[in-house]
Design a protein around this motif. Structure first.
Motif, PDB file in Angstrom:
ATOM      1  N   GLU A  16       0.887  -1.057   0.014  1.00  0.00           N
ATOM      2  CA  GLU A  16      -0.028   0.105   0.047  1.00  0.00           C
ATOM      3  C   GLU A  16       0.834   1.237  -0.120  1.00  0.00           C
ATOM      4  N   ARG A  17       2.074   1.166   0.992  1.00  0.00           N
ATOM      5  CA  ARG A  17       2.822   2.450   0.803  1.00  0.00           C
ATOM      6  C   ARG A  17       3.534   2.344  -0.641  1.00  0.00           C
ATOM      7  N   LEU A  18       3.970   1.378  -1.252  1.00  0.00           N
ATOM      8  CA  LEU A  18       4.297   1.518  -2.580  1.00  0.00           C
ATOM      9  C   LEU A  18       3.716   2.141  -3.686  1.00  0.00           C
ATOM     10  N   ALA A  19       2.240   1.686  -3.585  1.00  0.00           N
ATOM     11  CA  ALA A  19       1.326   1.998  -4.383  1.00  0.00           C
ATOM     12  C   ALA A  19       0.937   3.636  -4.220  1.00  0.00           C
ATOM     13  N   LYS A  20       0.876   4.073  -3.081  1.00  0.00           N
ATOM     14  CA  LYS A  20       0.682   5.491  -2.706  1.00  0.00           C
ATOM     15  C   LYS A  20       1.732   6.376  -3.168  1.00  0.00           C
ATOM     16  N   ASP A  21       3.134   5.775  -3.345  1.00  0.00           N
ATOM     17  CA  ASP A  21       4.126   6.536  -3.707  1.00  0.00           C
ATOM     18  C   ASP A  21       4.262   6.669  -5.247  1.00  0.00           C
ATOM     19  N   LEU A  22       3.692   5.406  -5.981  1.00  0.00           N
ATOM     20  CA  LEU A  22       3.556   5.537  -7.462  1.00  0.00           C
ATOM     21  C   LEU A  22       2.389   6.727  -7.662  1.00  0.00           C
ATOM     22  N   VAL A  23       1.288   6.361  -7.036  1.00  0.00           N
ATOM     23  CA  VAL A  23       0.348   7.371  -7.589  1.00  0.00           C
ATOM     24  C   VAL A  23       0.897   8.854  -7.422  1.00  0.00           C
ATOM     25  N   ASP A  24       1.179   9.150  -6.154  1.00  0.00           N
ATOM     26  CA  ASP A  24       1.661  10.395  -5.993  1.00  0.00           C
ATOM     27  C   ASP A  24       2.861  10.885  -6.968  1.00  0.00           C
ATOM     28  N   TYR A  26       3.310   9.884 -10.116  1.00  0.00           N
ATOM     29  CA  TYR A  26       2.702   9.896 -11.554  1.00  0.00           C
ATOM     30  C   TYR A  26       1.504  11.034 -11.354  1.00  0.00           C
ATOM     31  N   TYR A  27       0.716  11.241 -10.407  1.00  0.00           N
ATOM     32  CA  TYR A  27      -0.177  12.368 -10.480  1.00  0.00           C
ATOM     33  C   TYR A  27       0.759  13.743 -10.383  1.00  0.00           C
ATOM     34  N   SER A  28       1.880  13.714  -9.880  1.00  0.00           N
ATOM     35  CA  SER A  28       2.524  14.944  -9.884  1.00  0.00           C
ATOM     36  C   SER A  28       2.984  15.360 -11.407  1.00  0.00           C
ATOM     37  N   GLN A  29       3.086  14.240 -12.263  1.00  0.00           N
ATOM     38  CA  GLN A  29       3.463  14.498 -13.799  1.00  0.00           C
ATOM     39  C   GLN A  29       2.286  14.701 -14.487  1.00  0.00           C
ATOM     40  N   GLN A  32      -3.461  10.793 -14.450  1.00  0.00           N
ATOM     41  CA  GLN A  32      -4.622  10.359 -13.356  1.00  0.00           C
ATOM     42  C   GLN A  32      -4.048   8.947 -12.912  1.00  0.00           C
ATOM     43  N   ALA A  33      -4.106   8.765 -11.568  1.00  0.00           N
ATOM     44  CA  ALA A  33      -3.384   7.745 -11.021  1.00  0.00           C
ATOM     45  C   ALA A  33      -4.319   7.333  -9.497  1.00  0.00           C
ATOM     46  N   GLN A  34      -4.581   6.027  -9.541  1.00  0.00           N
ATOM     47  CA  GLN A  34      -5.140   5.638  -8.584  1.00  0.00           C
ATOM     48  C   GLN A  34      -4.930   4.099  -7.873  1.00  0.00           C
ATOM     49  N   PHE A  35      -5.361   3.790  -6.834  1.00  0.00           N
ATOM     50  CA  PHE A  35      -5.300   2.149  -6.510  1.00  0.00           C
ATOM     51  C   PHE A  35      -6.439   1.817  -5.606  1.00  0.00           C
ATOM     52  N   LEU A  36      -6.590   0.594  -5.586  1.00  0.00           N
ATOM     53  CA  LEU A  36      -7.616  -0.057  -4.860  1.00  0.00           C
ATOM     54  C   LEU A  36      -7.277  -1.572  -4.427  1.00  0.00           C
ATOM     55  N   GLY A  37      -7.818  -1.794  -3.580  1.00  0.00           N
ATOM     56  CA  GLY A  37      -7.206  -3.338  -3.159  1.00  0.00           C
ATOM     57  C   GLY A  37      -7.179  -3.423  -1.552  1.00  0.00           C
ATOM     58  N   ASN A  38      -6.537  -4.627  -1.174  1.00  0.00           N
ATOM     59  CA  ASN A  38      -5.978  -4.455   0.164  1.00  0.00           C
ATOM     60  C   ASN A  38      -4.682  -4.733   0.527  1.00  0.00           C
ATOM     61  N   GLY A  39      -4.277  -5.207   1.664  1.00  0.00           N
ATOM     62  CA  GLY A  39      -2.922  -5.326   1.943  1.00  0.00           C
ATOM     63  C   GLY A  39      -2.232  -6.562   1.170  1.00  0.00           C
ATOM     64  N   ASP A  40      -2.860  -7.378   0.636  1.00  0.00           N
ATOM     65  CA  ASP A  40      -2.566  -8.589  -0.102  1.00  0.00           C
ATOM     66  C   ASP A  40      -2.447  -8.391  -1.476  1.00  0.00           C
ATOM     67  N   GLN A  41      -3.354  -7.766  -1.957  1.00  0.00           N
ATOM     68  CA  GLN A  41      -3.382  -7.608  -3.568  1.00  0.00           C
ATOM     69  C   GLN A  41      -3.986  -6.002  -3.919  1.00  0.00           C
ATOM     70  N   LEU A  42      -3.237  -5.235  -4.825  1.00  0.00           N
ATOM     71  CA  LEU A  42      -3.742  -3.924  -5.248  1.00  0.00           C
ATOM     72  C   LEU A  42      -3.578  -3.844  -6.687  1.00  0.00           C
ATOM     73  N   LEU A  43      -4.627  -3.114  -7.162  1.00  0.00           N
ATOM     74  CA  LEU A  43      -4.677  -2.527  -8.648  1.00  0.00           C
ATOM     75  C   LEU A  43      -4.304  -1.192  -8.660  1.00  0.00           C
ATOM     76  N   ILE A  44      -3.346  -0.834  -9.253  1.00  0.00           N
ATOM     77  CA  ILE A  44      -2.963   0.748  -9.607  1.00  0.00           C
ATOM     78  C   ILE A  44      -3.229   0.846 -10.902  1.00  0.00           C
ATOM     79  N   GLN A  45      -3.901   2.143 -11.226  1.00  0.00           N
ATOM     80  CA  GLN A  45      -4.161   2.501 -12.722  1.00  0.00           C
ATOM     81  C   GLN A  45      -3.483   3.790 -12.902  1.00  0.00           C
ATOM     82  N   PHE A  46      -2.953   3.922 -14.183  1.00  0.00           N
ATOM     83  CA  PHE A  46      -2.437   5.169 -14.442  1.00  0.00           C
ATOM     84  C   PHE A  46      -3.060   5.767 -15.744  1.00  0.00           C
TER      85      PHE A  46
END
Length: 144
Positions: A16-24, A26-29, A32-46
């Motif tokens: 979740e921390r890695l996903a948030k760092d990636l979203v932040d 790419y959002y600053s560039q 549109q970036a977002q992630f959803l899921g739980n602590g075992d599996q996440l989907l991140i979209q760019f």
């Protein structure tokens, strides 16, 4: 499909921390970036580009999944939107007045292919910063 496996000896990787760092990042560039899921599996979209850019084949979009198993985290890039670029390119060759769209479709394909590589490079950096002992294997996909 591009994939990476991140393995640490003793630490559980906080996806979740890695996903948030990636979203932040790419959002600053301008993505549109977002992630959803739980602590075992996440989907991140760019996604970068407007609907007009999608229409002429310039939009770049992809999804990334992070899945934890007992030995580490598997990260894979989902299907990219190549069909829009192919369709724009094909139409531009059928209708001569639309030939400039072949150029935009080509530029969109280049933008799209570079996005996955850029995301993995940044993710590698984030993982190494947070988990210096990580083993990164871009070629092996573990069996769950």
């Amino acid at each position: 499909m591009d994939a990476r496996f991140y393995q640490t000896a003793e630490t559980t990787i906080d996806i979740e921390r890695l996903a948030k760092d990636l979203v932040d990042a790419y959002y600053s560039q301008g993505y549109q970036a977002q992630f959803l899921g739980n602590g075992d599996q996440l989907l991140i979209q760019f996604k970068k580009g407007s609907d007009l850019e999608a229409l002429i084949g310039l939009q770049a979009a992809l999804s990334l999944t992070m899945q934890r198993n007992g030995r580490g985290v598997l990260v894979t890039v989902g299907q990219q939107k190549w069909i829009d670029k192919a369709a724009v390119g094909a139409v531009s060759f059928i209708i001569p007045a639309l030939w400039p769209l072949a150029i935009t479709a080509g530029l969109g394909a280049i933008r799209q292919s570079g996005l996955a590589k850029q995301i993995f490079a940044l993710l590698d950096t984030f993982v190494r910063q947070q988990y210096p002992d990580v083993q990164i294997n871009p070629n092996a996909v573990p069996h769950f």
